[in-house]
Design an enzyme around this catalytic site. Structure first.
Site: not given
Ligand SMILES: Cc1cc2nc3c(=O)[nH]c(=O)nc-3n(C[C@H](O)[C@H](O)[C@H](O)COP(=O)(O)O)c2cc1C
Length: 365
Positions: A344, A17, A104
């Site tokens: 997502d 953001h 997260h």
């Molecule tokens: C294309 C894409 C979209 C994502 N959208 C979301 C989302 O809408 N909500 C969410 O909590 N994490 C989303 N993530 C995942 C987070 O970026 C990430 O999983 C989170 O920060 C925790 O980190 P880790 O799972 O990589 O350890 C997305 C990841 C990708 C690659």
């Protein structure tokens, strides 16, 4: 650190953001034709708000080249790329001031830095991957023009809905010859023909159902992305620590939400006999030396053998979900986190161009 690669070095910047995100790319060869039009298509494939299967956050993700080119030609100097964040709604995340979101990065970031971006996951946001995709698009252009290297990724499973080749490997310890034909021919228009980015109609229908059901339940679901790299020269990769599989594993597991990486036959190879798994050498119809099967995934001894390189990346269900979650606040009080925001229901369809871009960065290096 926020940099990847040594010779082709990408440094990404930006949070979910802030005013904008992007990257600096060092090591782009001089004299190469390059404009925003070469980079935008991959960013548009990654952007949110593309379909009913992705987050409704509406970002156009228009890229501007800030430096490193003149008259549409690279100068050999660092290329700066920027994309504005237009659809920011930091207030969507006020609940996360009280509760770290389960699974997260809120808790670990705060513990590590003592301070964190007030909303939306900061650097853990998928917005960070814009810089990777932009830098990957430049690498891909170079690799395609100079060597004919072709990189295509696709959604291979979501939840329990999986393409037949995965079931063949898991259940029958083999793949059908058509799988190799498929790897030879699959292209991006075919992948993009369905909003799931799964190029197998029956599986794509099942995947749509799974994702929409999870969205309705205010929940999320994971899956896998498979990627093939074609026409890679023989001899890339080092024998010991910088094996090509190791570099690809590093690149892929640096993408947010990844939880697994398998190369060639991957984990399924562990249930096969050596006699089934070995790839016999053959002289091919075009006179080239190669292998009859390709359970090795195009790499032996850490070094490319000229066959298609293929691997699969596992993505977890997105952590932020809109249904209530019982958890504990930063103050240690048990309570209910009800996240609003836009998420997502499955990150997998949008992860496809990110996987392609990280693959391009590794091969470029
Ligand atoms: C294309 C894409 C979209 C994502 N959208 C979301 C989302 O809408 N909500 C969410 O909590 N994490 C989303 N993530 C995942 C987070 O970026 C990430 O999983 C989170 O920060 C925790 O980190 P880790 O799972 O990589 O350890 C997305 C990841 C990708 C690659």
């Amino acid at each position: 650190m926020s940099s990847f690669g040594k010779i082709y070095r990408v440094t990404t910047y930006g949070e979910s953001h802030c005013k904008g995100v992007g990257c600096i790319v060092d090591g782009v060869p001089p004299g190469m034709a390059l404009t925003e039009a070469d980079i935008q298509p991959q960013l548009s494939r990654r952007r949110p708000g593309q379909s009913k299967l992705t987050t409704p956050r509406d970002e156009k993700d228009r890229v501007t080249i800030m430096s490193g080119t003149e008259f549409g030609v690279t100068l050999g100097t660092p290329i700066g790329l920027t994309v504005p964040n237009l659809d920011q709604r930091p207030h969507d995340y006020s609940e996360t001031d009280v509760f770290p979101r389960p699974s997260h990065a809120d808790y670990t970031y705060l513990e590590k830095y003592g301070v964190k971006a007030s909303s939306g996951g900061g650097r853990a946001s998928a917005r960070e991957t814009i810089g990777r995709v932009a830098a990957g698009a430049i690498a891909e252009k170079y690799l395609k023009d100079a060597l004919g290297v072709d990189i295509v990724a696709f959604t291979s499973s979501v939840g329990k809905a999986a393409m037949p080749f995965i079931r063949d490997l898991q259940e029958n310890d083999t793949v059908k010859p058509e799988f190799y034909d498929f790897l030879n021919t699959i292209d991006r228009p075919t992948v993009d023909a369905d909003i799931t980015r799964c190029p197998h109609a029956e599986t794509a229908e099942q995947i749509k159902e799974v994702i929409l059901k999870k969205a309705e339940e205010k929940d999320s679901v994971g899956g896998t992305v498979t990627c093939v790299i074609r026409n890679c020269p023989v001899g890339l990769g080092e024998p010991c620590f910088d094996k090509l599989e190791a570099l690809l594993a590093h690149a892929m597991l640096s993408i947010p939400a990844t939880k697994g990486f398998e190369f060639g036959s991957g984990f399924c190879g562990t249930t096969m006999a050596g006699s089934q798994h070995n790839d016999p050498f053959v002289k091919k119809n075009d006179g080239s030396f190669g292998t009859k099967t390709n359970f090795s995934g195009g790499v032996q001894g850490g070094i490319t053998n000229g066959e298609n390189i293929y691997f699969r990346v596992a993505f977890k269900p997105a952590a932020t979900i809109s249904r209530d979650q019982e958890t504990t606040s930063y103050d240690g009080v048990v309570g209910t986190l009800a996240t609003r925001g836009r998420h997502d229901p499955s990150v997998v369809p949008r992860a496809v161009p990110i996987v392609e871009s990280m693959a391009a960065l590794v091969i470029m290096e």
